[in-house]
Design a protein around this motif. Structure first.
Motif, mmCIF file in Angstrom:
data_model
loop_
_atom_site.group_PDB
_atom_site.id
_atom_site.type_symbol
_atom_site.label_atom_id
_atom_site.label_comp_id
_atom_site.label_asym_id
_atom_site.label_seq_id
_atom_site.Cartn_x
_atom_site.Cartn_y
_atom_site.Cartn_z
ATOM 1 N N ILE A 214 0.824 -1.208 0.000
ATOM 2 C CA ILE A 214 0.000 0.000 0.000
ATOM 3 C C ILE A 214 0.858 1.257 0.000
ATOM 4 C CG2 ILE A 214 -1.852 1.221 1.180
ATOM 5 C CD1 ILE A 214 -2.657 -1.539 0.219
ATOM 6 N N ALA A 215 1.814 1.337 0.915
ATOM 7 C CA ALA A 215 2.597 2.564 1.111
ATOM 8 C C ALA A 215 3.875 2.584 0.295
ATOM 9 C CB ALA A 215 2.923 2.741 2.593
ATOM 10 N N LEU A 216 4.228 1.464 -0.328
ATOM 11 C CA LEU A 216 5.422 1.376 -1.165
ATOM 12 C C LEU A 216 5.033 1.024 -2.588
ATOM 13 C CD1 LEU A 216 6.768 1.059 1.709
ATOM 14 C CD2 LEU A 216 8.406 -0.470 0.612
ATOM 15 N N ALA A 217 5.841 1.477 -3.528
ATOM 16 C CA ALA A 217 5.687 1.077 -4.925
ATOM 17 C C ALA A 217 7.070 0.998 -5.552
ATOM 18 C CB ALA A 217 4.808 2.068 -5.695
ATOM 19 N N ASP A 218 7.191 0.161 -6.557
ATOM 20 C CA ASP A 218 8.428 0.069 -7.325
ATOM 21 C C ASP A 218 8.260 0.809 -8.646
ATOM 22 O OD1 ASP A 218 9.809 -1.413 -5.481
ATOM 23 O OD2 ASP A 218 9.367 -3.351 -6.407
ATOM 24 N N ILE A 219 9.288 1.538 -9.033
ATOM 25 C CA ILE A 219 9.316 2.121 -10.372
ATOM 26 C C ILE A 219 9.830 1.020 -11.282
ATOM 27 C CG2 ILE A 219 10.213 3.977 -11.818
ATOM 28 C CD1 ILE A 219 10.710 5.581 -9.264
ATOM 29 N N SER A 220 8.919 0.320 -11.933
ATOM 30 C CA SER A 220 9.279 -0.872 -12.696
ATOM 31 C C SER A 220 9.755 -0.542 -14.105
ATOM 32 C CB SER A 220 8.096 -1.839 -12.761
ATOM 33 O OG SER A 220 6.931 -1.176 -13.218
ATOM 34 N N VAL A 221 9.372 0.601 -14.616
ATOM 35 C CA VAL A 221 9.826 1.080 -15.924
ATOM 36 C C VAL A 221 10.102 2.571 -15.785
ATOM 37 C CG1 VAL A 221 9.210 1.469 -18.342
ATOM 38 C CG2 VAL A 221 8.506 -0.639 -17.214
ATOM 39 N N CYS A 222 11.219 3.040 -16.322
ATOM 40 C CA CYS A 222 11.533 4.473 -16.234
ATOM 41 C C CYS A 222 12.599 4.806 -17.262
ATOM 42 C CB CYS A 222 12.022 4.821 -14.828
ATOM 43 S SG CYS A 222 12.399 6.568 -14.581
ATOM 44 N N GLY A 223 12.306 5.760 -18.132
ATOM 45 C CA GLY A 223 13.327 6.164 -19.088
ATOM 46 C C GLY A 223 12.780 7.076 -20.168
ATOM 47 N N ALA A 224 13.712 7.642 -20.932
ATOM 48 C CA ALA A 224 13.362 8.533 -22.039
ATOM 49 C C ALA A 224 13.403 7.768 -23.353
ATOM 50 C CB ALA A 224 14.334 9.707 -22.086
ATOM 51 N N VAL A 225 12.738 8.326 -24.358
ATOM 52 C CA VAL A 225 12.759 7.740 -25.699
ATOM 53 C C VAL A 225 13.464 8.733 -26.630
ATOM 54 C CG1 VAL A 225 10.664 6.427 -25.284
ATOM 55 C CG2 VAL A 225 10.487 8.700 -26.281
ATOM 56 N N PRO A 226 14.082 8.246 -27.706
ATOM 57 C CA PRO A 226 14.763 9.152 -28.638
ATOM 58 C C PRO A 226 13.788 10.179 -29.205
ATOM 59 C CG PRO A 226 15.345 6.871 -29.074
ATOM 60 C CD PRO A 226 14.212 6.843 -28.100
ATOM 61 N N PRO A 227 14.248 11.402 -29.436
ATOM 62 C CA PRO A 227 15.615 11.905 -29.253
ATOM 63 C C PRO A 227 15.905 12.424 -27.840
ATOM 64 C CG PRO A 227 14.290 13.608 -30.250
ATOM 65 C CD PRO A 227 13.375 12.416 -30.096
ATOM 66 N N TYR A 228 14.899 12.346 -26.940
ATOM 67 C CA TYR A 228 15.076 12.936 -25.612
ATOM 68 C C TYR A 228 16.088 12.169 -24.770
ATOM 69 C CZ TYR A 228 10.995 15.613 -26.963
ATOM 70 O OH TYR A 228 10.134 16.436 -27.633
ATOM 71 N N SER A 229 16.375 10.942 -25.151
ATOM 72 C CA SER A 229 17.396 10.188 -24.425
ATOM 73 C C SER A 229 18.765 10.853 -24.557
ATOM 74 C CB SER A 229 17.453 8.748 -24.936
ATOM 75 O OG SER A 229 17.560 8.722 -26.349
ATOM 76 N N HIS A 230 19.011 11.544 -25.670
ATOM 77 C CA HIS A 230 20.281 12.266 -25.831
ATOM 78 C C HIS A 230 20.367 13.465 -24.888
ATOM 79 C CE1 HIS A 230 21.296 9.855 -29.294
ATOM 80 N NE2 HIS A 230 20.163 10.197 -29.898
ATOM 81 N N LEU A 231 19.210 13.955 -24.462
ATOM 82 C CA LEU A 231 19.148 15.134 -23.602
ATOM 83 C C LEU A 231 19.057 14.759 -22.121
ATOM 84 C CD1 LEU A 231 16.611 17.211 -25.730
ATOM 85 C CD2 LEU A 231 19.098 17.519 -25.620
ATOM 86 N N ILE A 232 19.483 13.538 -21.787
ATOM 87 C CA ILE A 232 19.429 13.049 -20.405
ATOM 88 C C ILE A 232 17.984 13.104 -19.913
ATOM 89 C CG2 ILE A 232 20.659 13.068 -18.190
ATOM 90 C CD1 ILE A 232 22.648 14.981 -19.370
#
Length: 447
Positions: A214-232
């Motif tokens: 209930i009070a905890l969750a996991d970030i199971s997916v997290c990230g950018a997609v191109p072209p924003y991945s180049h911009l951190i």
């Protein structure tokens, strides 16, 4: 749309049971607001040693803490686990069957606990021999009659009887050491006794079980997609995953959601307040530098104080099942059925955590193969955690009734935009050069 972008990831995606929320991060500054990145929250993994040590949930760590500081408030919180737990177990049918008497709950004995444990084992054998497939049905919007029917299935008869036996044994031990208002001397006596220490370990596991989903969750997916991945862009996505907007969305999504296991044990609808106070995640690979390194933002951007940041907790123990193909898992399941005549893991919610892991471990044990070694894939990852509240540990240990968040809730207007501006100033602007711009321009949706 979320699934489409998830297919750009390097590793395979599989859905997980329990709570799940998927988010898109989009670019307001560009026409049509293209997707910059994605993230998802999922129900937290139950057993993570480094995280539990950090949160004060590790059984051995809690015992040592009480040995160093015999805190009466913490002892009182553990006692409340017994009282709340007993109040959330349906017992009418156990009394009708003669498994226990009503007075056994007020005045437990070793004999009554043994009777409950024997009944639990028999009910579990009945479930393994003939699983009730109705347990796989949807429970959305279910009424108390639905939860009562589920509580009376063999699986939950077994769970109820076993939980009741454990709580009654704990009550006998706690009442033997602690008064209604525990003193430091009484707490010290409790943890000085071997049986007392075992009881403390069991109670902290139960307290954790009440909170972890209930009070905890996991970030199971997290990230950018191109072209924003180049911009951190991955850092921006990570920062927004820990924003007050997400906490508020979680509150709204699960404000009236019944807790599946608790409701099935109680025989009535149990709703726990969805106060999300901690996020956990792992790096994609085992390297020290990744999108979570130094990720965070000043809480003042969201009307709070201090800082919301990703804290490195350690490294994962490299256990998992990704090294086993589906064909191998199917063959191992056949081996278990041939050896034992039944399959103990039926992918039914409530049987236990990590069904794939348990199925493989059962089969490896049947084949006399070293399951601990074969389940260790060797791909260690960096563990991270985010405290969303100033009093995360005290809230999770039951010492504080409510969390004190690091930011303002409901979210202030424009707080996500301010987090985005901070990301641009802190991470992108200092790195803007011709090479970076060229890499962004070279991206094409056609390849």
């Amino acid at each position: 749309i979320w699934r489409y972008f998830r297919h750009t990831w390097a590793n395979q995606y599989t859905s997980v049971p329990g709570r799940s929320m998927a988010f898109l991060v989009r670019d307001r500054a560009v026409q049509h607001h293209p997707v910059m990145g994605i993230f998802a929250l999922s129900s937290a993994i139950v057993q993570i040693g480094q995280r539990d040590h950090y949160l004060g949930w590790h059984p051995d760590g809690l015992v040592r803490s009480l040995q160093d500081d015999a805190d009466p408030d913490l002892a009182a919180s553990l006692r409340s686990v017994i009282e709340v737990g007993l109040g959330e177990i349906y017992t009418d049918d156990l009394v009708e069957r003669g498994v226990l008497q009503a007075r056994d709950i007020r005045e437990p004995s070793g004999a009554s606990c043994q009777a409950l444990e024997a009944f639990s084992e028999a009910a579990r054998r009945g479930h393994n021999a003939s699983p009730d497939r109705s347990l796989k049905g949807k429970s959305d919007g279910a009424d108390d009659a639905f939860w009562l029917r589920r509580a009376k299935t063999s699986l939950f008869q077994s769970k109820r009887a076993l939980q009741l036996a454990e709580l009654l044994r704990a009550r006998m031990v706690i009442d033997g050491f602690l008064s209604e208002t525990p003193t430091r001397e009484e707490v010290a006596g409790l943890v000085a006794d071997a049986g007392g220490r075992r009881t403390v370990r069991r109670l902290i596991r139960r307290l954790k079980a009440r909170r972890v989903g209930i009070a905890l969750a996991d970030i199971s997916v997290c990230g950018a997609v191109p072209p924003y991945s180049h911009l951190i862009g991955g850092k921006l996505v990570a920062m927004l995953a820990a924003s007050p907007t997400v906490v508020e969305a979680y509150r709204e999504r699960y404000a009236d959601a019944a807790s599946e296991i608790a409701s099935s044990v109680a025989g009535r609808r149990i709703v726990r307040a969805p106060e999300l106070v901690f996020l956990g995640t792992t790096s994609l690979y085992g390297v020290g530098l990744n999108q979570y390194t130094r990720a965070g933002y000043p809480a003042q951007l969201a009307g709070g104080t201090d800082r919301v940041r990703y804290r490195k907790l350690g490294y994962s123990e490299s256990y998992g099942t990704s090294q086993f193909s589906e064909e191998t898992v199917t063959a191992l399941s056949r081996a278990t059925r041939r050896s034992k005549g039944v399959q103990r893991v039926n992918n039914i919610f409530g049987e236990g955590q990590s069904p794939r892991m348990r199925r493989i471990r059962d089969a490896l044990d049947v084949l006399a193969l070293p399951s601990d070694q074969l389940l260790q894939h060797g791909r260690s990852r960096v563990l991270y955690g985010v405290d969303l509240a100033h009093n995360t540990r005290r809230f999770l240990l039951g010492l504080d009734a409510s969390p004190r968040y690091r930011f303002e809730l409901p979210p202030q207007p424009g707080c996500d935009a301010r987090i985005g501006e901070y990301w641009w100033t802190r991470w992108v602007a200092p790195r803007l050069d011709e090479d970076l711009i060229a890499r962004v321009e070279a991206e094409s949706m056609a390849r």
